[in-house]
Design a protein around this motif. Structure first.
Motif, short mmCIF file in Angstrom:
data_model
loop_
_atom_site.label_atom_id
_atom_site.label_comp_id
_atom_site.label_asym_id
_atom_site.label_seq_id
_atom_site.Cartn_x
_atom_site.Cartn_y
_atom_site.Cartn_z
N VAL A 1 16.49 12.62 -1.32
CA VAL A 1 16.33 11.57 -2.34
C VAL A 1 15.17 11.89 -3.27
CG1 VAL A 1 15.61 9.17 -2.68
CG2 VAL A 1 17.44 9.71 -1.06
N LEU A 2 14.02 12.22 -2.70
CA LEU A 2 12.82 12.44 -3.51
C LEU A 2 12.96 13.65 -4.41
CD1 LEU A 2 10.05 11.63 -0.85
CD2 LEU A 2 11.00 10.14 -2.62
N LEU A 3 13.50 14.75 -3.89
CA LEU A 3 13.63 15.95 -4.70
C LEU A 3 14.64 15.75 -5.83
CD1 LEU A 3 12.77 18.85 -5.22
CD2 LEU A 3 14.60 19.59 -3.70
N ASN A 4 15.76 15.12 -5.52
CA ASN A 4 16.76 14.91 -6.56
C ASN A 4 16.25 13.96 -7.64
OD1 ASN A 4 18.83 16.60 -5.54
ND2 ASN A 4 19.37 15.05 -4.01
N TRP B 1 22.93 4.98 -5.42
CA TRP B 1 23.00 6.31 -4.82
C TRP B 1 21.99 6.47 -3.69
CZ3 TRP B 1 18.92 9.93 -5.20
CH2 TRP B 1 19.20 11.16 -4.62
N VAL B 2 20.77 5.94 -3.88
CA VAL B 2 19.75 6.04 -2.83
C VAL B 2 20.22 5.33 -1.56
CG1 VAL B 2 17.42 5.33 -2.16
CG2 VAL B 2 17.82 6.31 -4.43
N VAL B 3 20.79 4.15 -1.72
CA VAL B 3 21.30 3.42 -0.56
C VAL B 3 22.43 4.20 0.11
CG1 VAL B 3 22.49 1.32 0.19
CG2 VAL B 3 20.59 1.17 -1.45
N LEU C 1 20.39 18.57 -4.05
CA LEU C 1 20.07 18.92 -2.66
C LEU C 1 20.73 17.94 -1.72
CD1 LEU C 1 18.41 20.65 -0.64
CD2 LEU C 1 16.59 18.94 -0.88
N LYS C 2 21.65 18.44 -0.91
CA LYS C 2 22.27 17.60 0.10
C LYS C 2 21.37 17.55 1.33
CE LYS C 2 27.08 18.68 -1.11
NZ LYS C 2 28.36 19.25 -0.59
N PRO C 3 21.39 16.43 2.06
CA PRO C 3 20.62 16.37 3.31
C PRO C 3 21.07 17.46 4.29
CG PRO C 3 21.36 14.18 2.68
CD PRO C 3 22.06 15.15 1.77
N ALA C 4 20.11 18.14 4.86
CA ALA C 4 20.42 19.19 5.84
C ALA C 4 20.49 18.56 7.23
CB ALA C 4 19.34 20.28 5.79
N LEU D 1 14.20 13.67 8.69
CA LEU D 1 13.58 13.40 7.39
C LEU D 1 14.37 13.95 6.22
CD1 LEU D 1 9.85 14.14 8.30
CD2 LEU D 1 10.92 11.92 8.02
N SER D 2 15.39 14.72 6.50
CA SER D 2 16.13 15.40 5.43
C SER D 2 16.72 14.46 4.39
CB SER D 2 17.23 16.27 6.05
OG SER D 2 17.96 16.94 5.03
N PRO D 3 17.33 13.33 4.76
CA PRO D 3 17.88 12.43 3.73
C PRO D 3 16.81 11.92 2.76
CG PRO D 3 18.82 11.91 5.86
CD PRO D 3 17.71 12.88 6.12
N LEU D 4 15.62 11.57 3.28
CA LEU D 4 14.55 11.09 2.41
C LEU D 4 14.05 12.20 1.50
CD1 LEU D 4 12.71 8.76 1.58
CD2 LEU D 4 11.14 9.42 3.42
#
Length: 649
Positions: free
Chosen positions: A16-19, A73-75, A166-169, A10-13
């Motif tokens: 996206v939402l936080l950024n 960017w989202v894609v 925030l980069k995806p973890a 779930l980290s990538p999503l």
């Protein structure tokens, strides 16, 4: 699956939402900078409740702009390709995110400075407006120096976006598994509908994608739209539009002599404080009304309207709408502004200062209200009603909240409250209002998918599968009859002028209603129970833009106002005219003929008696040069006043 792996999926999503949340903060800061820089434009009329209302509206436009500008960017982040999960790739994503949102901040701040000159958010018309200017570099440099603090704000925000990004973890042991690619795909799939809804401005099917004109929903003055909107949104929404071009057919003096839309009414009598009720019926073309087709013998779908026309109403042999869409009808009927090139609602000029029937009658102490049975955001009608100074707006939500109605039991399942109960509601609300009043109603039942309410399906069965609109036209005609039956019992009835017209035409069956000009054949009907306006069929030309000047000057209105129409009650029949625009061609009706003009040359000239438009008379009639001359002046006045924001005296 352990918790650590679940968070990885779930980290990538989450990233996206936080950024994107940080981007909302950036847009808020830009709006506050806009308010501070232009404080003198708003301070006198600004209250905390109204400011909060405008900020709330601004979130909707910010959402649309943010989702559009950050779509790439989202894609990039959610692309379901596990091989992209490398430090270098996510560094590129970070740079992309910061660059995009820094650029949108710069655009917003630049417009913060420019707004005081244009008095509206910059749209794509700016590229046309300044295409021949060669001194912009010096102007920009001067403004940059004098607004140095915006440089500091931009630098600070850009740095903050970089640091807070925030980069995806992502855990390396998870990346290579098929589940991770599926998780990315599902995240992108889940994000998509919310993104589309945010770009459009809502979920429901009867809401068009929001445009700059929707900002009027949250404003009391056109200037306030600048605080509600953001510039990236204004640019995106006007991208690719057919911007209005001014062709200088005449110099200023000659232009004024040929046609001047600023009317100076001659007061012939004291002002009559009569109520005015304007009823705009969806798709109510002349073809369906038997009274207009007696010679042709076409069957009538409107027994009540026929009766009204035969017993006291006033109408015109050749009457036309000024556009072919619902959003064209409102400005034409209520502000006397026709549709040229593109709908006023959807043009970059929709936030121009505009007046109208409500604004004029407000000045005479009228109560003014607009009624439409759909949700309040539908079709942009509420925005236009508010921009033209209607004091109240009643939609589906208001109908449902009124204990005298059956609420959403009357919902048609598609557009809103069905015409019959909503017209009764309007009648009740008018009885509650203080006289004199102006009300306008836009109906909705006679619209695709052409469904008659269940309670009335037995009365209006499907008789002609090729013309499904017939049954809903008959239903709406009955609703109009019931409205008048209720209105006649009210104390305000005898002191009221009723206007009945359509927004546009629809589904023609007969050939002469399918022609270029026949497709605009709409009724223009005035009904005054006192008989003061006259009655019968007048052998003259009428159009929607004539409604406002005819009403105002019959009442005795004595102030200048803008109108692309005329007073039908005092204008000789041979001087009446109509104008409309169809796929790049202007049509001008006068002297028993219709002229077609492409902006440079006449392409057609047909007698109105040539109902099928088979005989092109271009170059063969002596009235053609004068008709061209008048049409050019109308076009030039329209384009100049639109592009220069001169739609009021």
């Amino acid at each position: 699956m352990n918790r650590k792996k679940a968070l990885t999926y779930l980290s990538p999503l989450f990233s996206v939402l936080l950024n994107l949340l940080w981007v909302y903060v950036v847009y808020f800061l830009a709006r506050m900078a806009f308010l501070a820089e232009n404080w003198n434009l708003y301070a006198d009329n600004l209250t905390w409740p109204h400011l909060l209302e405008m900020l709330r509206g601004g979130v909707m436009f910010d959402t649309s702009a943010i989702l559009y500008t950050n779509a790439i960017w989202v894609v990039m982040v959610l692309l379901p390709v596990p091989q992209k999960e490398t430090p270098r790739y996510h560094e590129v994503c970070r740079w992309t995110f910061v660059a995009i949102n820094t650029l949108t901040l710069i655009v917003n701040l630049a417009d913060t400075v420019y707004f005081r000159y244009a008095m509206r958010r910059t749209t794509t018309t700016i590229f046309q407006e300044f295409q021949n200017e060669h001194n912009l570099g010096g102007i920009f440099l001067t403004e940059l120096v004098s607004h140095w603090y915006f440089f500091l704000l931009t630098a600070a925000v850009s740095w903050a976006l970089w640091r807070l990004y925030l980069k995806p973890a992502v855990q390396p042991e998870v990346v290579g598994k098929g589940r991770y690619a599926v998780a990315l795909f599902l995240s992108l799939l889940a994000y998509a509908p919310f993104s589309v809804a945010g770009m459009r401005g809502g979920w429901t099917r009867d809401i068009r994608p929001i445009t700059v004109s929707n900002a009027n929903n949250y404003c009391d003055r056109p200037t306030e739209t600048g605080l509600v909107l953001n510039t990236p949104f204004a640019l995106i929404r006007t991208l690719g539009m057919n911007n209005f071009e001014v062709t200088p057919y005449y110099d200023a003096a000659e232009l004024e002599r040929i046609f001047n839309p600023i009317r100076q009414p001659q007061r012939r009598h004291p002002f009559r404080k009569k109520n005015v009720v304007v009823i705009i019926i969806e798709s109510f073309g002349r073809e369906y009304i038997g009274y207009y087709n007696r010679d042709a013998g076409y069957p009538s779908q409107t027994p009540f309207t026929d009766s009204l026309l035969a017993h006291g109403a006033l109408t015109y042999r050749y009457s036309y709408c000024n556009g072919r869409k619902s959003i064209d009808g409102m400005p034409s009927i209520l502000s006397s502004i026709p549709m040229f090139v593109e709908p006023f609602f959807l043009s970059p000029y929709s936030v121009n200062t505009v007046s109208g029937l409500a604004d004029c009658l407000n000045q005479k102490g009228y109560q003014t209200a607009f009624f439409h049975g759909a949700e309040r955001g539908s079709m942009g009608f509420m925005a236009f009603a508010r921009a033209t100074k209607f004091k109240a707006y009643y939609g589906r939500e208001d109908f449902c909240a009124d204990p005298r109605t059956r609420g959403d039991e009357e919902y048609d399942g598609w557009w809103g409250i069905s015409d019959e109960p909503f017209m009764q509601y309007m009648c009740q609300k008018m009885t509650d209002m203080q006289e004199p009043f102006l009300t306008a109603l836009f109906t909705l039942s006679s619209h695709h998918p052409f469904r008659v309410p269940t309670a009335w399906q037995h009365a209006f069965p499907e008789k002609d599968p090729d013309m499904p609109i017939y049954k809903v036209i008959r239903y709406t005609d009955m609703a109009l009859q019931h409205f008048f039956e209720s209105a006649r019992k009210q104390p305000w009835y005898q002191n009221t002028i009723f206007v009945i017209t359509s927004d546009h035409t629809n589904m023609p069956r007969y050939q002469h209603y399918r022609t270029d000009i026949g497709g605009f054949a709409s009724p223009v009907i005035f009904y005054d129970p006192s008989g003061e306006m006259g009655s019968g069929m007048v052998d003259a030309i009428a159009q929607q833009t004539d409604i406002m000047p005819t009403i105002l000057e019959h009442l005795g209105y004595d102030k200048p106002y803008l109108s692309f129409g005329l007073d039908l009650l005092t204008t000789p029949a041979d001087d009446t005219w109509a104008v409309n625009y169809l796929n790049g061609i202007y049509q001008y009706v006068k002297h028993g003929h219709v002229l077609q003009f492409d902006g440079q040359h006449a392409t057609g000239l047909y007698a109105l008696s040539d109902s099928l438009m088979r005989h092109n008379l271009v170059g063969r009639l002596p009235q053609q040069p004068q008709m061209e001359r008048e049409l050019k002046a109308i076009i030039q006045q329209y384009m100049e006043r639109m592009t220069q924001n001169r739609l009021v005296p």
